[in-house]
Scaffold this motif. Structure first.
Motif, PDB file in Angstrom:
ATOM      1  N   TRP A  21       0.830  -1.205   0.000  1.00 14.33           N
ATOM      2  CA  TRP A  21       0.000   0.000   0.000  1.00 14.33           C
ATOM      3  C   TRP A  21       0.869   1.262   0.000  1.00 14.33           C
ATOM      4  CZ3 TRP A  21      -2.021  -4.129   2.957  1.00 14.33           C
ATOM      5  CH2 TRP A  21      -3.215  -4.638   2.479  1.00 14.33           C
ATOM      6  N   SER A  22       2.098   1.129  -0.486  1.00 12.75           N
ATOM      7  CA  SER A  22       3.040   2.240  -0.625  1.00 12.75           C
ATOM      8  C   SER A  22       3.393   2.918   0.701  1.00 12.75           C
ATOM      9  CB  SER A  22       2.485   3.281  -1.613  1.00 12.75           C
ATOM     10  OG  SER A  22       2.306   2.699  -2.874  1.00 12.75           O
ATOM     11  N   ILE A  23       3.278   2.189   1.806  1.00 10.18           N
ATOM     12  CA  ILE A  23       3.672   2.777   3.082  1.00 10.18           C
ATOM     13  C   ILE A  23       5.192   2.844   3.173  1.00 10.18           C
ATOM     14  CG2 ILE A  23       1.575   2.057   4.308  1.00 10.18           C
ATOM     15  CD1 ILE A  23       3.232  -0.194   5.598  1.00 10.18           C
ATOM     16  N   LEU A  24       5.692   3.758   3.947  1.00 12.21           N
ATOM     17  CA  LEU A  24       7.123   3.950   4.173  1.00 12.21           C
ATOM     18  C   LEU A  24       7.886   4.225   2.874  1.00 12.21           C
ATOM     19  CD1 LEU A  24       7.673   1.160   6.852  1.00 12.21           C
ATOM     20  CD2 LEU A  24       7.402   3.618   7.276  1.00 12.21           C
ATOM     21  N   GLN A  25       7.279   4.992   1.978  1.00 11.59           N
ATOM     22  CA  GLN A  25       7.940   5.359   0.726  1.00 11.59           C
ATOM     23  C   GLN A  25       9.280   6.010   1.004  1.00 11.59           C
ATOM     24  OE1 GLN A  25       7.002   5.248  -2.730  1.00 11.59           O
ATOM     25  NE2 GLN A  25       5.556   3.736  -2.026  1.00 11.59           N
TER      26      GLN A  25
END
Length: 151
Positions: free
Chosen positions: A52-56
């Motif tokens: 979910w594109s966390i910590l991009q």
């Protein structure tokens, strides 16, 4: 037996890297190709974070977590002798998946993802992610049903 468990991890890494290489060689970023109509497409994306594109852009975090996970998994593979083989298989798959994505992060600065489920809103994922997921499921099966003394 350690060689067997490391071989399983190695095969997981190899499969992951071969599929990613094929994707990069045959699709452009953002390109979709039908794989299984109404179930799954191939969609080449570059993932600079996690699901979910966390910590991009937090690559350092992934290096630390993967290093710690690798050390713990190798310790368990070496030190735990009297456990059900499913426990060791699960650790091998976890190791292979973790290392597959780590190779991408070190080599490319991002992870190549390609599988998009059509029937549910779910993050795009790759072969390494699949091995991690299977490894976690097998670990839970082992810990709950087979060997409560694994860890």
């Amino acid at each position: 037996m350690l060689v067997l468990w490391l071989a399983i991890a190695g095969v997981a890494v190899l499969l992951d890297q071969l599929v990613k290489h094929w994707i990069v060689a045959n699709l452009v970023v953002g390109q979709t190709q039908a794989l299984m109509p109404k179930l799954m497409d191939l969609l080449y994306v570059r993932n600079y974070g996690a699901a979910w594109s966390i910590l991009q852009g937090k690559t350092w975090f992934f290096y630390i977590v993967t290093t710690i996970a690798t050390i713990v998994i190798l310790y368990l593979l070496i030190r735990k002798k009297e456990v059900h083989p499913l426990f060791k298989i699960s650790l091998s798959l976890l190791l292979g998946g973790a290392l597959g994505n780590l190779i991408d992060r070190i080599h490319l600065g991002y992870v190549v993802d390609m599988f998009q489920l059509k029937f549910i809103n779910f993050p795009i994922f790759n072969v390494a992610d699949t091995f991690v997921t299977i490894g976690v499921i097998l670990l839970f099966i082992d810990l709950i049903f087979l060997d409560k003394e694994s860890i």
